[in-house]
Design a protein around this motif. Structure first.
Motif, short mmCIF file in Angstrom:
data_model
loop_
_atom_site.label_atom_id
_atom_site.label_comp_id
_atom_site.label_asym_id
_atom_site.label_seq_id
_atom_site.Cartn_x
_atom_site.Cartn_y
_atom_site.Cartn_z
N GLU A 92 0.79 -1.14 0.08
CA GLU A 92 0.00 0.00 -0.06
C GLU A 92 0.81 1.23 -0.01
O GLU A 92 0.51 2.36 -0.31
CB GLU A 92 -0.88 -0.04 1.14
N PHE B 188 -8.49 19.79 -8.00
CA PHE B 188 -8.55 19.17 -6.36
C PHE B 188 -9.26 20.20 -5.58
O PHE B 188 -10.02 19.67 -4.74
CB PHE B 188 -7.11 18.78 -6.23
N TYR B 189 -8.73 21.34 -5.54
CA TYR B 189 -9.13 22.36 -4.34
C TYR B 189 -10.60 22.86 -4.65
O TYR B 189 -11.04 23.46 -3.65
CB TYR B 189 -8.11 23.18 -4.19
N PRO C 47 -10.34 27.37 0.64
CA PRO C 47 -11.21 27.41 1.87
C PRO C 47 -10.49 26.61 2.97
O PRO C 47 -10.52 26.87 4.20
CB PRO C 47 -12.44 26.82 1.59
N ASN C 48 -9.76 25.54 2.50
CA ASN C 48 -9.00 24.74 3.82
C ASN C 48 -7.60 25.23 3.93
O ASN C 48 -6.92 25.65 3.05
CB ASN C 48 -8.77 23.20 3.19
N PRO C 49 -7.51 25.70 5.25
CA PRO C 49 -6.40 26.39 5.73
C PRO C 49 -5.34 25.52 5.41
O PRO C 49 -4.01 26.08 5.63
CB PRO C 49 -6.49 26.51 7.20
N TYR C 50 -5.14 24.22 5.30
CA TYR C 50 -3.83 23.65 5.02
C TYR C 50 -3.41 23.64 3.55
O TYR C 50 -2.20 23.15 3.27
CB TYR C 50 -4.20 21.99 5.26
N ALA C 51 -4.21 24.20 2.55
CA ALA C 51 -3.99 24.24 1.55
C ALA C 51 -2.89 25.16 0.93
O ALA C 51 -1.80 24.72 0.31
CB ALA C 51 -4.98 24.77 0.54
N GLU D 256 0.72 23.51 0.92
CA GLU D 256 0.84 22.61 -0.03
C GLU D 256 1.41 22.81 -1.41
O GLU D 256 1.59 22.26 -2.30
CB GLU D 256 -0.76 21.41 -0.16
N GLN E 298 -3.57 14.73 13.13
CA GLN E 298 -4.00 15.82 12.76
C GLN E 298 -3.68 15.76 11.18
O GLN E 298 -2.93 14.97 10.76
CB GLN E 298 -3.49 17.22 13.12
N PRO E 299 -4.48 16.77 10.12
CA PRO E 299 -4.13 16.55 8.63
C PRO E 299 -2.64 16.48 8.56
O PRO E 299 -1.88 17.32 9.02
CB PRO E 299 -4.88 17.88 8.21
N MET F 293 -13.33 20.73 8.39
CA MET F 293 -12.46 21.80 7.48
C MET F 293 -13.41 22.13 6.18
O MET F 293 -13.89 21.17 5.81
CB MET F 293 -11.13 21.51 7.21
N HIS F 294 -13.46 23.12 5.50
CA HIS F 294 -14.03 23.35 4.44
C HIS F 294 -13.17 22.92 3.47
O HIS F 294 -11.92 23.16 3.34
CB HIS F 294 -14.37 24.92 4.29
N GLY F 295 -13.59 22.55 2.26
CA GLY F 295 -12.90 22.20 0.86
C GLY F 295 -11.86 21.20 1.19
O GLY F 295 -11.90 20.30 2.38
N ARG F 296 -11.07 20.94 0.39
CA ARG F 296 -10.13 19.67 0.53
C ARG F 296 -8.79 20.12 0.48
O ARG F 296 -8.45 21.18 -0.13
CB ARG F 296 -10.50 18.59 -0.58
N ALA F 297 -7.74 19.29 1.07
CA ALA F 297 -6.56 19.62 0.79
C ALA F 297 -5.70 18.23 1.08
O ALA F 297 -6.33 17.23 1.31
CB ALA F 297 -5.92 20.26 2.33
N LEU F 298 -4.60 18.30 0.55
CA LEU F 298 -3.86 16.65 0.23
C LEU F 298 -3.60 16.34 1.66
O LEU F 298 -3.41 15.10 1.91
CB LEU F 298 -2.42 16.99 -0.28
N ALA F 299 -3.55 17.39 2.92
CA ALA F 299 -3.48 16.73 4.24
C ALA F 299 -4.48 15.75 4.47
O ALA F 299 -4.12 15.05 5.41
CB ALA F 299 -3.21 18.04 4.91
N ASP F 300 -5.72 15.92 3.87
CA ASP F 300 -6.69 14.88 4.50
C ASP F 300 -6.46 13.61 3.88
O ASP F 300 -6.91 12.64 4.57
CB ASP F 300 -7.95 15.61 3.90
N ASP F 301 -5.77 13.74 2.68
CA ASP F 301 -5.40 12.18 2.15
C ASP F 301 -4.67 11.34 3.24
O ASP F 301 -4.92 10.20 3.26
CB ASP F 301 -4.42 12.59 0.72
N PHE F 302 -3.81 12.26 3.71
CA PHE F 302 -2.86 11.11 4.80
C PHE F 302 -3.79 10.46 5.81
O PHE F 302 -3.35 9.17 5.93
CB PHE F 302 -2.14 12.11 5.64
N HIS G 174 -5.40 7.43 4.00
CA HIS G 174 -4.54 6.54 3.26
C HIS G 174 -5.08 5.07 3.43
O HIS G 174 -5.27 4.76 4.57
CB HIS G 174 -3.31 6.74 3.63
N PRO G 175 -5.01 4.36 2.24
CA PRO G 175 -5.62 2.93 2.21
C PRO G 175 -4.85 2.14 3.24
O PRO G 175 -5.17 0.98 3.90
CB PRO G 175 -5.39 2.56 0.79
N ASP H 166 -10.73 19.35 16.20
CA ASP H 166 -9.59 20.25 16.74
C ASP H 166 -9.92 21.24 17.52
O ASP H 166 -9.18 21.62 18.38
CB ASP H 166 -8.64 20.39 15.47
#
Lengths: 331, 273
Positions: A54, A105-106, A168-172, A175, B161-162, B217-226, B229-230, B249
């Motif tokens: 995986e 994506f975003y 909108p996502n603060p983590y973006a 990235e 966390q993300p 959280m609103h919207g997506r971020a790569l951080a959520d993928d973690f 993860h499968p 959080d």
């Protein structure tokens, strides 16, 4: 001479095999090779097998596919633009791919419809390829192409940063580095399924244009007199490049210089003819990207080095060398 | 004698009145002081909180925050508001705080909380500043009652966390786990001080509970993928471990009364079969 390309291909395939195994053996968790082999043999669903299947397998497959796509499209672009410095990263195609993928994506589109991610990258790559062809039309000069590439890259990268800042996502916002410097860390088999089929189609298209690209090197008119439909060839090469580059960028970010380094390294060995250079560059691109990705995992640091940093550190000095050599030849 | 006592009390009341009088209009320019202000002040006492507090992903008091004027934490807005007291986070927005103080505003900088005693201290401190000592004492009492002995059969847990971030002792993360009766596994990953966990080590780790951020959280971020993860999903399916519990959080990001809700959510999720 006729045996040599075959030997080079065999050598590359052999090295790829070794790198493949090394890539499965090396990772953040320090698992002894003995344990890895044992877990393969047992067939039971152990944690170690899980990590192999995986986490390490997906990134290995992605490195191979993305690297092959970048290597082959570098060789194809060099023939198509008749310019030895052409490559998806330098001419701006990778950056426009990233912008397309980031938008898909975003915006949340890819959350509802998974294929939107590679398709976003594909559309971005198509736009970039068409733009760079348009901007360099009628001028084969390196300067025009590189300037056009720089501007396209700057614009698309600024667009990517803007989209990530406004997301909108603060983590973006954190990235941006992933998209501008690429990485295969923590990718999954889902990403393999999303990108690899597109890249495979793109590679097939590119390899099938190789023979006619060879005729194009002699000029449009000569190619036409040899029975090549130049307009159609261009379209096929554009589609092939976009498919081989865009979906890869969509899952791994911007990985530069592979398409420049590999064809140049192979040209002295297999010659400049696209028919031989293209498939060899696909193999070489896969090898270089996989080795660079293994390198990322070996650097001792918190987290992991970004793949695009490694390829840029290797590629940028090489690019400068090519640039000065070209100027010397012109002088 | 009795009269003298009365006199003293009266004198005390009169002299204390100007300083002890509750500030009529209080503004906050920090997400965490927002929470304390919203929990402890009389509604009429609140002049403004930050815009951030209106976001349910960042504050559990979003509904209440929407009823009061919002600020972006700029000195200009505060001058226009002209509050009697400004609450700020110690060490953050230092330039704004310095400017406001130079202009003669009363600014209280509240230390961020990383432990339960910190939380109790800031609740009491803000309560005293607002003249709401009784309310603050009651809230501090309920929070202090959260402590209990760690059970012998404490489950291993990890907050994720993300992006795979494991919060360190500079946050309330470890406190949250301890209050919920869970044993923090972060030190076993070499992350006692906080940091990013790597996926492979997470798969190998034998933790019973993963406390992951709720999808607020609103919207997506790569951080959520973690977190999704499968490999983590598969580890859970094949070994019945790494049970995920989603906790917002925002509930434990700040030392405020919201921490109680986070601890309760976690306790009930862990005790559920």
């Amino acid at each position: 001479m006729s045996l040599r390309p075959a030997r080079i291909a065999l050598l590359q395939a052999g090295l790829l095999g070794i790198a493949f195994i090394a890539s499965l053996a090396i990772g953040a968790a320090d698992i002894p090779v003995r344990v890895l082999i044992a877990s393969f043999g047992s067939g039971a669903d152990t944690d170690v097998l899980l990590i192999l299947r995986e986490i390490r397998l997906p990134r290995t497959l992605l490195a191979l596919a993305i690297g092959a796509g970048l290597g082959a499209s570098g060789a194809a672009l060099q023939a198509l633009l008749r310019n030895p410095l052409a490559e998806p990263g330098l001419v701006g195609i990778s950056a426009t791919s990233a912008l397309g993928a980031v938008l898909a994506f975003y915006s949340g589109l890819s959350a509802r419809f998974a294929l939107a991610l590679p398709l976003g990258g594909l559309v971005g790559a198509l736009a970039g390829t068409l733009l760079i062809l348009r901007l360099t039309r009628g001028s084969a000069g390196s300067l025009t192409m590189i300037l056009a590439g720089v501007i396209l890259t700057t614009f698309a990268s600024a667009g990517t940063s803007l989209v990530l800042s406004l997301a909108p996502n603060p983590y973006a916002a954190y990235e941006i580095l992933f998209w501008l410097m690429g990485s295969l860390a923590d990718r999954s088999l889902d990403h393999v399924l999303l990108a690899v089929p597109f890249i495979a189609v793109g590679l097939t298209l590119l390899l099938r244009t190789a023979r006619e690209l060879e005729a194009l090197a002699l000029g449009d008119d000569t190619a036409r007199s040899l029975g090549v439909n130049v307009a159609r060839l261009r379209l096929r090469a554009i589609a092939g490049t976009a498919l081989a580059v865009g979906p890869g960028v969509a899952v791994a970010g911007f990985i530069g210089f592979v398409g420049l380094l590999v064809p140049h390294a192979l040209r002295p060995l297999v010659g400049a003819r696209p028919r031989l250079l293209l498939p060899q560059s696909a193999l070489g691109g896969a090898l270089l990207t996989l080795l660079a990705d293994i390198g990322c995992r070996l650097v001792p640091m918190v987290g992991e080095l970004k793949l695009g940093i490694v390829t840029a550190l290797l590629g940028a000095p090489f690019f400068l060398y090519l640039l000065t050599r070209e100027r010397r030849l012109q002088a | 004698m009795r009269a003298a006592v009365w006199l003293l009390v009266l004198a005390g009341a009169f002299t204390a009145a100007p300083t002890a009088a509750a500030p009529a209009r209080v503004a906050s320019i920090n997400l965490c002081t927002d929470a304390l202000l919203l929990e402890l002040a009389d509604p009429a006492q609140i002049a403004s909180v930050t815009r951030l507090s209106r976001d349910p992903a960042l504050s559990v008091h979003a509904a209440r925050a929407r009823k009061v004027p919002a600020n972006r934490g700029s000195a200009e807005e505060l001058i226009a508001l002209d509050p009697d007291l400004v609450l700020a986070g110690a060490g953050s927005a230092t330039a704004t705080v310095a400017l406001l103080r130079r202009l003669g505003y009363r600014v209280a900088a509240i230390e961020p909380a990383a432990t339960l005693p910190d939380v109790l201290r800031s609740v009491r401190e803000v309560g005293a500043l607002l003249g709401q000592e009784a309310r603050a004492a009651a809230l501090a009492g309920t929070l202090a009652a959260l402590t209990g002995p760690l059970s012998v059969t404490a489950l291993d847990a990890l907050i994720l966390q993300p992006g795979g971030y494991v919060p360190g002792p500079d946050t309330l993360g470890p406190t949250l786990l301890a209050l919920a009766g869970l044993r923090n596994r972060a030190p076993d990953l070499g992350l006692a001080a906080g940091g990013f966990a790597n996926l492979e080590s997470l798969v190998l780790m034998q933790a019973a509970v993963i406390v992951r951020s709720a999808d607020a959280m609103h919207g997506r971020a790569l951080a959520d993928d973690f977190i999704r993860h499968p490999a983590l999903r598969a580890a859970r399916l094949t070994h019945g471990k790494l049970r995920p519990v989603a906790v917002n959080d925002a509930a434990w990001a700040c030392g405020s009364g919201a921490l109680r809700a986070a601890v309760m959510t976690l306790r009930s999720a862990v005790s559920a079969p």
